[in-house]
Design a protein around this motif. Structure first.
Motif, PDB file in Angstrom:
ATOM      1  N   GLU A 169       0.978  -1.069  -0.442  1.00 51.26           N
ATOM      2  CA  GLU A 169      -0.100   0.020  -0.248  1.00 51.26           C
ATOM      3  C   GLU A 169       1.012   1.313   0.039  1.00 51.26           C
ATOM      4  N   SER A 170       0.088   2.487  -0.628  1.00 55.24           N
ATOM      5  CA  SER A 170       1.105   3.932  -0.383  1.00 55.24           C
ATOM      6  C   SER A 170       1.803   4.030   0.792  1.00 55.24           C
ATOM      7  N   THR A 172       4.248   2.897   2.821  1.00 63.75           N
ATOM      8  CA  THR A 172       3.939   1.804   3.426  1.00 63.75           C
ATOM      9  C   THR A 172       5.824   1.413   3.933  1.00 63.75           C
ATOM     10  N   LYS A 174       8.209   2.302   1.430  1.00 66.34           N
ATOM     11  CA  LYS A 174       9.217   1.545   0.063  1.00 66.34           C
ATOM     12  C   LYS A 174       9.999   2.011  -0.547  1.00 66.34           C
ATOM     13  N   GLU A 240       6.325   3.217  -8.079  1.00 67.70           N
ATOM     14  CA  GLU A 240       4.907   3.884  -8.659  1.00 67.70           C
ATOM     15  C   GLU A 240       4.909   2.899 -10.488  1.00 67.70           C
ATOM     16  N   THR A 280       5.210  -0.776  -6.635  1.00 66.15           N
ATOM     17  CA  THR A 280       3.404  -0.075  -7.057  1.00 66.15           C
ATOM     18  C   THR A 280       2.643  -0.809  -6.243  1.00 66.15           C
ATOM     19  N   HIS A 281       1.820   0.282  -5.917  1.00 67.76           N
ATOM     20  CA  HIS A 281       0.218  -0.158  -4.435  1.00 67.76           C
ATOM     21  C   HIS A 281      -0.350  -0.871  -5.445  1.00 67.76           C
ATOM     22  N   PRO A 310       1.731  -3.586   5.687  1.00 70.14           N
ATOM     23  CA  PRO A 310       0.870  -2.157   5.935  1.00 70.14           C
ATOM     24  C   PRO A 310       1.336  -2.001   7.247  1.00 70.14           C
TER      25      PRO A 310
END
Length: 449
Positions: A169-170, A172, A174, A240, A280-281, A310
């Motif tokens: 998820e966005s 987290t 990355k 992304e 990417t999410h 998450p």
């Protein structure tokens, strides 16, 4: 550890073995089949034991302060697996060290007799950089099972040039993990180039990625280096990647497969060399099925997927992250959370993950007039109504089947020992019992287990 296995097979557990171990640069232990430490090399004593005598103690007592093996405490036990498979096994653990608890990579190799049975084991330990079990200004922090499992995957792929794909998820973290992958690679002295693919329109993609020649289009008054050229020798991180327009994906695929590209307006075929990390999410597999992401590109970047948990799966890490974020955001103030505020954060689901936690803390500090963040500074009335926990119950929450009291006492005692940094006399005092009673209870725990 194949370089030393063949050499050790002809060496008895004696002074010869000790001399051989001392010649090796990495911390190593010799373990018996009963988990007892037979010997340690000078590198281990320097990094992990401060010269203290550990021979005869069990490995899990020294590394985890457990009273029984790791697999009986819910963790992966490399010795158990190495004994069953008769081959080297690697795990990622959190060990007690002279500096506190630290992330450690552990390799365990069985040394076999003529019948193929293990007679002892060689354990190699590697202290990890760029991550911390304690609050940190600089490093990624965490100690939860989900976080540690993810780090184990990072450790396996980091030294190679294999493309890695960070999924989650966005918010987290990355980009933080991508940076760690770069720092742990042989390319760490070269550039780490971040490309935010969600911010690249179809018309800008080629120019930003590959650069352009002077006069190649209206407004191109000078030659421009592309991000691919800047990443030469280092790491290219495509954040992304699922946002890249379908028409441009084929150009990215050609770059990855051939390591060649042309600048916009150029005719010369240029070569590059970089390590690719993507994130990417989005559900790329579903995008492939829907025709919005190329299947060949998907298989090319999905060589080594890493799941980013998450924040709701990392409840044990929230206090660590909160303290680290407060120190980074406001280094000149010693700000802490009240008990109620800390419990609220543990109960909150954080749909925005670490990014949302950061925003919540930054807002709270602007609202607070003292150095203690209270519950009212973190959330509005609707959030409090939905997520406000019963503080007393939250601190003493039990789950699962009802167990006899002596088993619950045993579990709590083992947890207290593994979590505590104090010596046993101080810990006994904190538990409200005498040292004599403390050691008696330890003997009872070992008896039951």
């Amino acid at each position: 550890m194949p370089d030393c296995v063949s050499a050790i097979k002809d060496i008895s557990v004696s002074k010869d073995l000790l001399d051989f171990l001392d010649s090796l640069p990495e911390p190593r232990l010799v373990l018996g089949t009963d988990y007892r430490i037979i010997a340690s090399n000078s590198a281990y004593r320097k990094v992990f034991s401060e010269g203290k005598q550990i021979n005869g103690k069990r490995c899990y007592e020294v590394s985890h302060r457990y009273l029984k093996p790791c697999d009986q405490q819910g963790e992966a036990c490399p010795l158990k697996v190495a004994k069953e498979t008769k081959s080297t096994h690697r795990v990622f653990h959190i060990h007690h060290t002279p500096r506190g608890r630290e992330h450690v990579e552990v390799d365990l190799t069985p040394i076999l007799d003529e019948s193929g049975n293990p007679i002892f084991y060689i354990e190699t330990l590697r202290k990890q950089q760029h991550i911390s079990v304690l609050p940190s200004h600089e490093h990624a922090v965490g100690k939860s099972v989900a976080f540690t499992k993810m780090l184990g995957m990072v450790e396996r792929v980091a030294p190679s040039d294999t493309p890695a794909l960070l999924l989650g998820e966005s918010g987290t973290g990355k980009e933080v993990i991508a940076d760690i992958l770069h720092k742990k690679s042989h390319r760490s002295k070269s550039a780490f180039v971040v490309v935010d693919c969600s911010g690249l329109t179809e018309t800008l993609f080629e120019s930003e990625m590959f650069g352009h020649e002077k006069g190649s289009f209206t407004g191109a008054f000078t030659e421009k280096k592309g991000l691919v050229e800047m990443a030469h020798g280092g790491t290219l991180f495509l954040d992304e990647v699922g946002e890249i327009p379908l028409t441009q994906q084929v150009k990215l695929l050609r770059l990855i497969e051939t390591n060649t590209y042309r600048k916009v307006g150029g005719i010369e075929l240029l070569r590059t060399n970089f390590r690719l990390i993507c994130a990417t999410h989005r559900d790329l597999k579903s995008m492939v099925d829907n025709g919005t992401f190329r299947q060949d590109l998907y298989f090319r970047i999905n060589t080594f997927p890493i799941y980013m948990p998450p924040l709701r799966e990392r409840k044990e890490d929230i206090s660590l992250l909160a303290e680290s974020l407060l120190n980074r955001l406001f280094p000149n103030r010693r700000i802490s959370l009240s008990i109620e505020a800390a419990e609220f954060l543990k109960s909150y689901p954080f749909p925005g993950n670490i990014r949302e936690l950061r925003n919540m803390l930054e807002r709270a500090v602007l609202l607070v007039d003292s150095d203690i963040i209270e519950l009212c500074h973190l959330a509005d009335e609707s959030q409090l109504e939905m997520y406000k926990p019963n503080t007393e119950l939250a601190r003493y929450e039990f789950q699962g089947e009802i167990l006899p009291l002596h088993i619950m006492e045993s579990k709590y005692l083992q947890w207290a020992i593994s979590e505590s940094y104090e010596n046993k006399k101080t810990l006994a005092s904190k538990l409200g019992i005498t040292s004599r009673t403390f050691y008696r209870k330890l003997r009872e725990v070992k008896k039951y287990n």
